[in-house]
Write a protein that holds these residues in place. Structure first.
Motif, short mmCIF file in Angstrom:
data_model
loop_
_atom_site.label_atom_id
_atom_site.label_comp_id
_atom_site.label_asym_id
_atom_site.label_seq_id
_atom_site.Cartn_x
_atom_site.Cartn_y
_atom_site.Cartn_z
N UNK B 203 0.82 -1.21 0.00
CA UNK B 203 0.00 0.00 0.00
C UNK B 203 0.86 1.26 0.00
N UNK B 204 2.07 1.16 0.54
CA UNK B 204 2.94 2.34 0.54
C UNK B 204 3.32 2.73 -0.89
N UNK B 205 3.35 1.74 -1.79
CA UNK B 205 3.70 2.03 -3.19
C UNK B 205 2.47 2.32 -4.04
N UNK B 206 1.33 1.92 -3.56
CA UNK B 206 0.10 2.01 -4.36
C UNK B 206 -0.14 3.41 -4.92
N UNK B 207 -0.13 4.46 -4.08
CA UNK B 207 -0.43 5.78 -4.64
C UNK B 207 0.58 6.26 -5.67
N UNK B 208 1.83 5.82 -5.53
CA UNK B 208 2.86 6.30 -6.44
C UNK B 208 3.00 5.47 -7.70
N UNK B 209 2.65 4.19 -7.64
CA UNK B 209 2.91 3.28 -8.76
C UNK B 209 1.65 2.57 -9.26
N UNK B 210 0.49 2.99 -8.79
CA UNK B 210 -0.73 2.27 -9.15
C UNK B 210 -0.95 2.26 -10.65
N UNK B 211 -0.67 3.39 -11.30
CA UNK B 211 -0.95 3.49 -12.72
C UNK B 211 0.33 3.37 -13.54
N UNK B 212 1.31 2.62 -13.02
CA UNK B 212 2.55 2.46 -13.77
C UNK B 212 2.46 1.21 -14.63
#
Lengths: 213, 213
Positions: B203-212
């Motif tokens: 979840x720590x990466x979700x906001x930054x990499x969700x749409x990668x």
DNA sequence: GGCTAACTTTACCTCCGTCGTAAGTTTACG
DNA sequence: CGTAAACTTACGACGGAGGTAAAGTTAGCC
């Protein structure tokens, strides 16, 4: 007069000890850069410094210690940046600023070594493995500090992950600087390029870790 | 007299080769777990397997290769998870699901080794360093795949950072499983605990990499 | 000036990893 | 079908890293 510097203390013994250490280190780096890390033997270094082999391994228990200096400083750098952060500053902001400062100063600890030095490391599996270990130590020290400031349990997964993610960005940028150095780019250009790239890299963590600590 | 032996395909040589390799590997793991990795010498392994020292180092060039098996599978796991992801699935979602599946299956590649095996690794600086190198290789392979699917330049900082961040979460969770295994927790409990922790970590990466990708 | 403690040196040892060498098997050709 | 070449594997030996123990030498302190 209370001198803050741990002065030689009139220790002729201490002085010679330090001189010998520096003498060995200088010859070692010279020979490593000239002939490669793996190809250079400890016996050759000892012969060049006019000391016994045992003296070399006495000052530098492992061969890698002859090439990589300031290991503890490197391992503690991120933890120190957090503990010394400004009041109200987030951990991420502190580490982002610490990297920017190191790049602006072209700090060797951030990866600004000479091209020959970078070549020496890149050509040696032993040194690259040692460098990986240092990045790992640095991450562990950061995790320790994060656990302290957040009053979390040492094994808390959020602390471990946050420390690892923050350390990873620094590690990627470190390797980026090394890569550009190997390619022959001048330090000024590298600093300019990496400063911009660092913004993009840290931005990936910003939404997830902006309000952490 | 048998004139032709087309079917066996000269199997005698291949068979003996594989048998010898397995024989050496079995004795090695047994001795490593019994007496520790660093303390066990190649000569002892060779003596136990009734072969020459050179034969051992012939099959296993480095001593670590005797202890750590399936290295290539491990290094390729993340890259494979991305290339095999479902249509429309983001990279982060694919890697999150891959870890969940590995935990549910208690896959050794995810860190579910026995307690004795985990102890052997934890007690050996050589093996921990080798493991770091494998995590590094895994990250590089992931970066290669990410560069392919995003049609980015190989040195692109976003690709490098994204691969490193994603690999880091897997690495942290891998070590978490190892730590719990060392502490003596049963695999079922570890799987349950880590599954929940993995959600928080990703979840720590979700906001930054969700749409990668 | 002598004594203590340390650092350096010497010598030796173990072990990992690599090098040439011999023997066996598979394959190609007469 | 037999023979010889070519490849692969097992073997013994060597070089270098790292560690230990004992003896010599020098700084520091009476």
């Amino acid at each position: 007069m209370a001198t803050q510097t741990p002065a030689p203390a009139a220790g002729l013994r201490e002085t010679k000890k330090h001189e010998t250490r520096q003498l060995i280190s200088d010859h070692a780096t010279r020979l490593f850069i000239a002939g490669g890390f793996e190809q250079t033997t400890i016996a050759e270094i000892a012969a060049a410094a006019r000391v016994a082999k045992k003296t070399v391994t006495n000052y530098f228990p492992r061969k890698e210690d002859l090439a990589l200096d300031h290991q503890e400083e490197f391992a503690a750098s991120l933890a120190r940046a957090v503990t010394a952060r400004r009041p109200g500053e987030s951990v991420l902001a502190a580490l982002r600023r610490a990297f920017a400062d190191a790049v602006a100063a072209q700090d060797p600890v951030a990866g600004f070594s000479g091209q020959e030095f970078a070549r020496m490391i890149a050509d040696s599996p032993t040194l690259t493995a040692c460098l990986r270990g240092l990045h790992d130590q640095r991450e562990h020290h950061l995790a320790q500090v994060l656990a302290d400031v957040t009053a979390a349990e040492p094994g808390d997964i959020t602390v471990q992950t946050a420390a690892a993610l923050l350390g990873t960005v620094h590690r990627v940028l470190f390797h980026r600087i090394q890569t550009l150095t190997l390619a022959g780019h001048p330090n000024d250009q590298i600093a300019h390029t990496v400063a911009a790239e660092a913004a993009r890299a840290f931005d990936l963590l910003e939404p997830g870790l902006a309000d952490y600590a």
